[in-house]
Design a protein around this motif. Structure first.
Motif, mmCIF file in Angstrom:
data_model
loop_
_atom_site.group_PDB
_atom_site.id
_atom_site.type_symbol
_atom_site.label_atom_id
_atom_site.label_comp_id
_atom_site.label_asym_id
_atom_site.label_seq_id
_atom_site.Cartn_x
_atom_site.Cartn_y
_atom_site.Cartn_z
ATOM 1 N N PHE A 1 43.005 37.576 -14.636
ATOM 2 C CA PHE A 1 42.985 38.785 -15.455
ATOM 3 C C PHE A 1 43.454 38.401 -16.849
ATOM 4 O O PHE A 1 44.414 37.641 -17.019
ATOM 5 C CB PHE A 1 43.918 39.847 -14.864
ATOM 6 N N LEU A 2 42.772 38.924 -17.878
ATOM 7 C CA LEU A 2 43.135 38.596 -19.251
ATOM 8 C C LEU A 2 43.016 39.842 -20.104
ATOM 9 O O LEU A 2 42.010 40.561 -20.046
ATOM 10 C CB LEU A 2 42.214 37.492 -19.801
ATOM 11 N N LEU A 3 44.068 40.084 -20.915
ATOM 12 C CA LEU A 3 44.064 41.209 -21.849
ATOM 13 C C LEU A 3 44.337 40.660 -23.240
ATOM 14 O O LEU A 3 45.385 40.051 -23.482
ATOM 15 C CB LEU A 3 45.146 42.229 -21.462
ATOM 16 N N HIS A 4 43.376 40.866 -24.124
ATOM 17 C CA HIS A 4 43.562 40.479 -25.524
ATOM 18 C C HIS A 4 43.830 41.735 -26.333
ATOM 19 O O HIS A 4 42.996 42.648 -26.400
ATOM 20 C CB HIS A 4 42.321 39.756 -26.058
ATOM 21 N N ASP A 5 45.005 41.778 -26.951
ATOM 22 C CA ASP A 5 45.414 42.960 -27.694
ATOM 23 C C ASP A 5 45.000 42.817 -29.159
ATOM 24 O O ASP A 5 45.631 42.088 -29.929
ATOM 25 C CB ASP A 5 46.938 43.137 -27.577
ATOM 26 N N THR B 1 28.703 37.852 -8.706
ATOM 27 C CA THR B 1 29.711 38.903 -8.879
ATOM 28 C C THR B 1 30.781 38.418 -9.857
ATOM 29 O O THR B 1 31.263 37.289 -9.736
ATOM 30 C CB THR B 1 30.367 39.248 -7.532
ATOM 31 N N PRO B 2 31.173 39.229 -10.816
ATOM 32 C CA PRO B 2 32.202 38.802 -11.769
ATOM 33 C C PRO B 2 33.483 38.378 -11.047
ATOM 34 O O PRO B 2 33.956 39.057 -10.134
ATOM 35 C CB PRO B 2 32.432 40.047 -12.633
ATOM 36 N N LEU B 3 34.032 37.255 -11.467
ATOM 37 C CA LEU B 3 35.212 36.680 -10.817
ATOM 38 C C LEU B 3 36.498 36.962 -11.587
ATOM 39 O O LEU B 3 37.551 36.419 -11.232
ATOM 40 C CB LEU B 3 35.019 35.157 -10.692
ATOM 41 N N PHE B 4 36.418 37.798 -12.592
ATOM 42 C CA PHE B 4 37.616 38.049 -13.408
ATOM 43 C C PHE B 4 37.510 39.435 -14.021
ATOM 44 O O PHE B 4 36.458 40.086 -13.968
ATOM 45 C CB PHE B 4 37.722 37.010 -14.534
ATOM 46 N N GLN B 5 38.622 39.868 -14.617
ATOM 47 C CA GLN B 5 38.637 41.105 -15.393
ATOM 48 C C GLN B 5 39.181 40.774 -16.772
ATOM 49 O O GLN B 5 40.254 40.183 -16.917
ATOM 50 C CB GLN B 5 39.511 42.179 -14.735
#
Length: 273
Positions: free
Chosen positions: A200-204, A232-236
């Motif tokens: 999981f990755l969040l770029h602010d 199928t996507p393996l990440f969010q």
């Protein structure tokens, strides 16, 4: 009497005068005899006085020698006392030295153990960061061009991210690029199951002004390419930004939420934070 002598009418007593004279004569003879006796006694005492003076001189010399011996003995005693104190102190220092040597050996053994442990840790970390670099380098190339090189190293001050574009570049835009590329590389390793964190990755709020428009657009292209790996996507991956993304990413399913500063109902959580 004619001249008014007040004693002229008193005739002395001749017998009394004679008796006093005799008495004085007797006293004189007695004292003269006593003087002779004293002189004779003085003559006898002179050798004794000389002997006594010699004895006195010898006694003074003896006392002087005794005092010197006493002073020498005191000096010797104090010297021996100091030597005893020095010996005791030396014994304590030997004990301290032995304890220090023992402690040093223990620390040496512990240091060797820690060095081996650190060496193993560094080898492990080297493999980890080597794997990260394998992802970091192609992502940097994909973002800025095939002539660039990216590398991740672990130094005594922490992680060192470098981007080589004809030399190590260190600008505000390159620094932002490094962070984004590192985050994407970490997410790729998570996708492979090689980390203990979720994929999981969040770029602010990365912005076009921080990166340049072309690099900002390639960021979305790279994530889209990763999305196609494996079906199928393996990440969010979530990006919060004030800069509009490329046109194809402005609609669902990519655009999930659009917020505004005004009115309050269109702010995050619908309230004025």
């Amino acid at each position: 009497m004619a001249e008014a002598c007040k004693l002229s009418h008193k005739i002395p007593d001749a017998d009394a005068c004679r008796q006093r004279w005799n008495q004085r004569q007797a006293d004189h003879d007695s004292q003269a005899k006593r003087v002779v006796d004293l002189r004779q006694e003085q003559t006898k005492l002179l050798p004794q006085i000389a002997l006594a003076k010699q004895h006195f001189d010898r006694s003074v010399d003896h006392v002087t020698n005794i005092e010197k011996a006493r002073d020498a003995r005191e000096s010797t005693w104090y010297g021996a006392r100091r030597l005893q104190d020095d010996v005791e102190r030396l014994a304590e220092l030997f004990e301290t030295q032995e304890a220090g040597i023992k402690r040093l050996r223990e620390l040496g053994t512990k240091l060797e153990t820690e060095r081996e442990r650190l060496g193993a840790f560094r080898d492990k970390q080297a493999r980890v960061f080597g794997r990260m670099s394998e992802k970091f380098d192609p992502i940097v190339r994909r973002l800025v061009g095939h002539g660039a090189k990216g590398r991740i190293t672990l130094s005594g001050n922490g992680l060192d991210l470098s981007v080589d574009m004809g030399g190590d570049r260190r600008t505000a835009a390159i620094d932002s690029l490094k962070v984004l590329a590192f985050d994407l590389a970490a997410m790729c390793v998570s996708i492979e199951g090689a980390t203990r964190v979720p994929s999981f990755l969040l770029h602010d709020s990365p912005r076009e002004a921080d990166l340049g428009l072309s690099i900002y657009g390639r960021l979305f292209d790279i994530v889209q390419e990763l999305e196609r790996v494996g079906g199928t996507p393996l990440f969010q991956y979530i990006v919060t930004t004030t800069t509009a993304p490329p046109t194809e990413f402005r609609e669902r399913p990519y655009l999930q939420l659009k917020l505004h500063g005004d009115p309050p109902a269109q702010r995050l959580l619908g309230v004025d934070l």
